[in-house]
Design a protein around this motif. Structure first.
Motif, mmCIF file in Angstrom:
data_model
loop_
_atom_site.group_PDB
_atom_site.id
_atom_site.type_symbol
_atom_site.label_atom_id
_atom_site.label_comp_id
_atom_site.label_asym_id
_atom_site.label_seq_id
_atom_site.Cartn_x
_atom_site.Cartn_y
_atom_site.Cartn_z
ATOM 1 N N VAL A 28 -10.242 10.291 -0.666
ATOM 2 C CA VAL A 28 -11.738 8.935 -0.274
ATOM 3 C C VAL A 28 -11.220 7.855 0.698
ATOM 4 N N PHE A 29 -9.899 6.977 0.583
ATOM 5 C CA PHE A 29 -9.215 6.109 0.892
ATOM 6 C C PHE A 29 -7.696 6.536 1.683
ATOM 7 N N GLU A 30 -7.356 5.978 2.302
ATOM 8 C CA GLU A 30 -5.731 7.141 2.828
ATOM 9 C C GLU A 30 -4.912 5.725 2.675
ATOM 10 N N ASN A 31 -5.221 4.828 2.275
ATOM 11 C CA ASN A 31 -3.528 4.174 1.774
ATOM 12 C C ASN A 31 -4.151 3.295 0.522
ATOM 13 N N ARG A 32 -4.470 4.337 -0.764
ATOM 14 C CA ARG A 32 -3.683 3.909 -1.360
ATOM 15 C C ARG A 32 -3.419 4.392 -2.983
ATOM 16 N N LEU A 33 -2.616 4.650 -2.312
ATOM 17 C CA LEU A 33 -1.476 5.247 -3.022
ATOM 18 C C LEU A 33 0.557 4.591 -3.790
ATOM 19 N N ARG A 34 -0.122 3.370 -2.755
ATOM 20 C CA ARG A 34 1.155 2.260 -2.902
ATOM 21 C C ARG A 34 1.451 2.555 -4.040
ATOM 22 N N HIS A 35 0.836 2.173 -5.580
ATOM 23 C CA HIS A 35 0.836 1.747 -6.618
ATOM 24 C C HIS A 35 2.060 2.700 -7.796
ATOM 25 N N ALA A 36 1.919 3.953 -6.739
ATOM 26 C CA ALA A 36 3.240 5.036 -6.904
ATOM 27 C C ALA A 36 4.338 4.426 -6.896
ATOM 28 N N PRO A 96 9.112 11.181 -20.729
ATOM 29 C CA PRO A 96 9.423 10.335 -21.984
ATOM 30 C C PRO A 96 8.776 9.503 -22.421
ATOM 31 N N LYS A 97 9.446 8.551 -21.857
ATOM 32 C CA LYS A 97 8.497 7.034 -21.704
ATOM 33 C C LYS A 97 9.023 6.248 -20.425
ATOM 34 N N LEU A 98 8.117 4.843 -20.575
ATOM 35 C CA LEU A 98 8.394 4.219 -19.692
ATOM 36 C C LEU A 98 9.287 2.968 -19.999
ATOM 37 N N SER A 99 9.932 2.188 -19.187
ATOM 38 C CA SER A 99 11.073 1.199 -19.241
ATOM 39 C C SER A 99 10.206 -0.206 -18.817
ATOM 40 N N GLY A 100 10.403 -1.262 -19.288
ATOM 41 C CA GLY A 100 9.590 -2.893 -18.273
ATOM 42 C C GLY A 100 10.467 -3.311 -17.226
ATOM 43 N N ALA A 101 9.777 -3.609 -16.603
ATOM 44 C CA ALA A 101 10.301 -4.115 -15.257
ATOM 45 C C ALA A 101 9.597 -4.970 -14.878
ATOM 46 N N PRO A 102 10.024 -5.464 -13.458
ATOM 47 C CA PRO A 102 9.321 -6.790 -12.801
ATOM 48 C C PRO A 102 8.515 -5.893 -12.024
ATOM 49 N N VAL A 103 7.370 -5.361 -11.530
ATOM 50 C CA VAL A 103 6.374 -5.083 -10.231
ATOM 51 C C VAL A 103 5.479 -5.555 -9.730
ATOM 52 N N LEU A 104 4.940 -4.980 -8.919
ATOM 53 C CA LEU A 104 3.982 -5.904 -7.544
ATOM 54 C C LEU A 104 2.866 -5.535 -7.588
ATOM 55 N N GLY A 105 0.972 -5.754 -8.305
ATOM 56 C CA GLY A 105 0.229 -5.127 -7.228
ATOM 57 C C GLY A 105 -0.271 -5.346 -6.344
ATOM 58 N N THR A 106 -0.579 -4.212 -5.751
ATOM 59 C CA THR A 106 -0.470 -4.517 -4.672
ATOM 60 C C THR A 106 -2.065 -4.688 -4.195
ATOM 61 N N GLY A 116 1.020 -10.847 -8.429
ATOM 62 C CA GLY A 116 -0.307 -9.915 -7.482
ATOM 63 C C GLY A 116 -1.163 -9.820 -8.539
ATOM 64 N N ILE A 117 -1.136 -10.780 -9.468
ATOM 65 C CA ILE A 117 -2.704 -10.422 -9.841
ATOM 66 C C ILE A 117 -3.832 -11.090 -9.005
ATOM 67 N N ASN A 118 -3.628 -11.845 -8.964
ATOM 68 C CA ASN A 118 -4.290 -11.923 -8.018
ATOM 69 C C ASN A 118 -5.582 -10.679 -7.197
ATOM 70 N N HIS A 119 -4.975 -10.200 -7.407
ATOM 71 C CA HIS A 119 -6.249 -8.897 -7.741
ATOM 72 C C HIS A 119 -6.607 -8.687 -8.486
#
Length: 459
Positions: A348-356, A379-389, A412-415
């Motif tokens: 649907v959108f061409e620029n919507r995989l930046r969260h990967a 098996p698991k994920l580990s906490g880290a600083p991340v940015l919502g785009t 980036g939680i304004n999004h």
């Protein structure tokens, strides 16, 4: 059951732009969550209130930054708005200007949809080109061509779309309009414009989303004559005027889907209402493919049960009734913990995989090639600083943080506040360990090292 009134008093979502979320992962969720009104219905129905020269009462309006911005746009056009809890009263009897403010419209794409109702009411409209999430090109050419087919003269100069009906304050004319793609925005803009046009309009290859149907029902309740909403062909017979209305917005299917994924990724059991299961058919089908059990406890209530094993699956996003693009990012977060390899194709959108790349910071194994993501379960994920785009990307990081070991900090939680009604508070009520922190330079440095911020406050 919880209700919106059981949440803490809603502060303006626009005040949260400088906040971050800190999530302490690994806690199961339980209880009940109340689903708010649909964001994409609320925004376009607010624009649709421009068609009525009297009072519109809109119920089940979510507390969102985008709703506040749309309210500011309508106020700038001369409308009177008052809000009490989730009830919004709008009076458009004094629509005093045809020109929307540039600084507001460029922050909110949905505000551009108001060009149709303004043009239908006044015969002239000046609308800046829209803004919103940076998830790909969403041009307004379909809106423009449709309005031109209805007799409007339309020119775009210096970032402003200028439209008028020749002959003073004449009315638009009914027309047959074919959309090259089933654009939700174009379908809604042209459907609203056609409600007050002379004659019959037919929109072919129209969008079929539930929010389009909700807008049609809203307009019909005011006296419009719209037929076929929810199908690919919509017929609108123009009327001379519309009357006042008291209308309730449908539940948000994307918020519902996001909470279902939250339950799946944390192996939790809780219920959700009010919901419209018919709006969630592809989402429910994919969750069941992955191994999640969902029970319909009542026509408007679902219960999710813990999954023993999460299985890989493939996803292709498509216009409704296909798998919604707005659920692609949340499902990517879920599939990072599924057994096996999954393929997600964003069509649907061409620029919507930046969260990967941000999910990979949490320990996911995702490769992106073009508009396709290849997800290998870990098996698991580990906490880290991340940015919502963008809006849904930020939601995917919240979901991943709920399941990750340790602390996840999301900027980036304004999004997020643009499209989810107090998501952090609702998760807190389900038992999640999540706090909102007023961001300072000192806090960011400490959060980056998973330290304790100096001035954190849970809302």
């Amino acid at each position: 059951m919880n209700s919106s009134s059981s949440l803490p008093d809603a502060k303006s979502p626009l005040e949260a732009d400088s906040s971050v979320l800190q999530i302490f992962g690994g806690h199961p969720l339980r209880g009940h969550v109340r689903i708010s009104g649909a964001k994409n219905s609320a925004l376009v129905i607010m624009a649709g209130s421009l068609l009525c020269s009297g009072d519109c009462r809109i119920r089940n309006v979510p507390f969102l930054a985008d709703v506040e911005r749309m309210g500011q746009v309508l106020s700038a056009l001369g409308l009177r708005l008052t809000r009490q809890d989730d009830i919004l009263d709008i009076n458009a009897s004094e629509l005093t200007t045809s020109k929307a403010p540039y600084e507001l419209v460029t922050q909110l794409r949905a505000s551009f949809f108001a060009i149709g109702p303004i043009l239908a009411r006044l015969g002239i409209a000046q609308m800046p080109l829209p803004g919103g999430c940076a998830i790909g090109a969403r041009p307004v050419d379909l809106h423009v061509r449709g309005l031109q087919a209805m007799g409007a003269e339309v020119q775009i100069e210096h970032g402003i779309c200028n439209a008028y009906v020749p002959g003073g304050h004449g009315r638009l004319k009914g027309a047959r309009i074919y959309l090259d793609t089933p654009s939700v925005g174009a379908t809604e803009t042209l459907m609203m414009a056609a409600t007050l046009a002379d004659g019959e309009s037919i929109i072919e290859n129209a969008a079929r989303e539930p929010e389009v149907v909700d807008l049609a029902n809203f307009c019909n309740a005011m006296g419009a004559k719209i037929y076929g909403a929810g199908t690919s062909t919509i017929t609108i017979v123009g009327v001379s005027k519309l009357h006042s209305i008291d209308y309730s917005i449908i539940p948000d299917r994307i918020e519902t889907g996001t909470f279902l994924v939250a339950g799946a990724i944390t192996r939790s059991e809780f219920s959700l209402s009010p919901v419209c299961p018919d709006h969630l058919i592809p989402v429910l089908a994919k969750l069941r493919d992955i191994g999640v059990t969902i029970i319909e406890e009542a026509p408007d209530c679902l219960r999710i049960l813990p999954a023993d094993v999460l299985r890989a699956t493939d996803i292709d996003t498509l216009p409704h009734p296909g798998f919604p693009t707005d659920m692609q990012a949340p499902f990517m977060a879920l599939l990072t913990l599924a057994e096996g390899d999954s393929i997600i194709n964003e069509s649907v959108f061409e620029n919507r995989l930046r969260h990967a790349s941000e999910l990979n910071r949490l320990g996911a194994d995702i490769r992106v090639k073009g508009n396709t993501a290849f997800v290998r379960g870990v098996p698991k994920l580990s906490g880290a600083p991340v940015l919502g785009t963008d809006l849904r990307a930020a939601a995917s990081l919240v979901l991943a943080g709920l399941a990750a070991e340790g602390i996840t900090t999301i900027q980036g939680i304004n999004h997020l506040d643009r499209g989810y009604d107090r998501l952090d508070m609702k998760l807190q009520q389900l038992g999640a360990k999540i706090i909102r922190i007023k961001e300072t330079s000192t806090d960011v440095e400490l959060l980056a090292n998973n330290g304790t911020p100096l001035n954190s406050t849970a809302l």
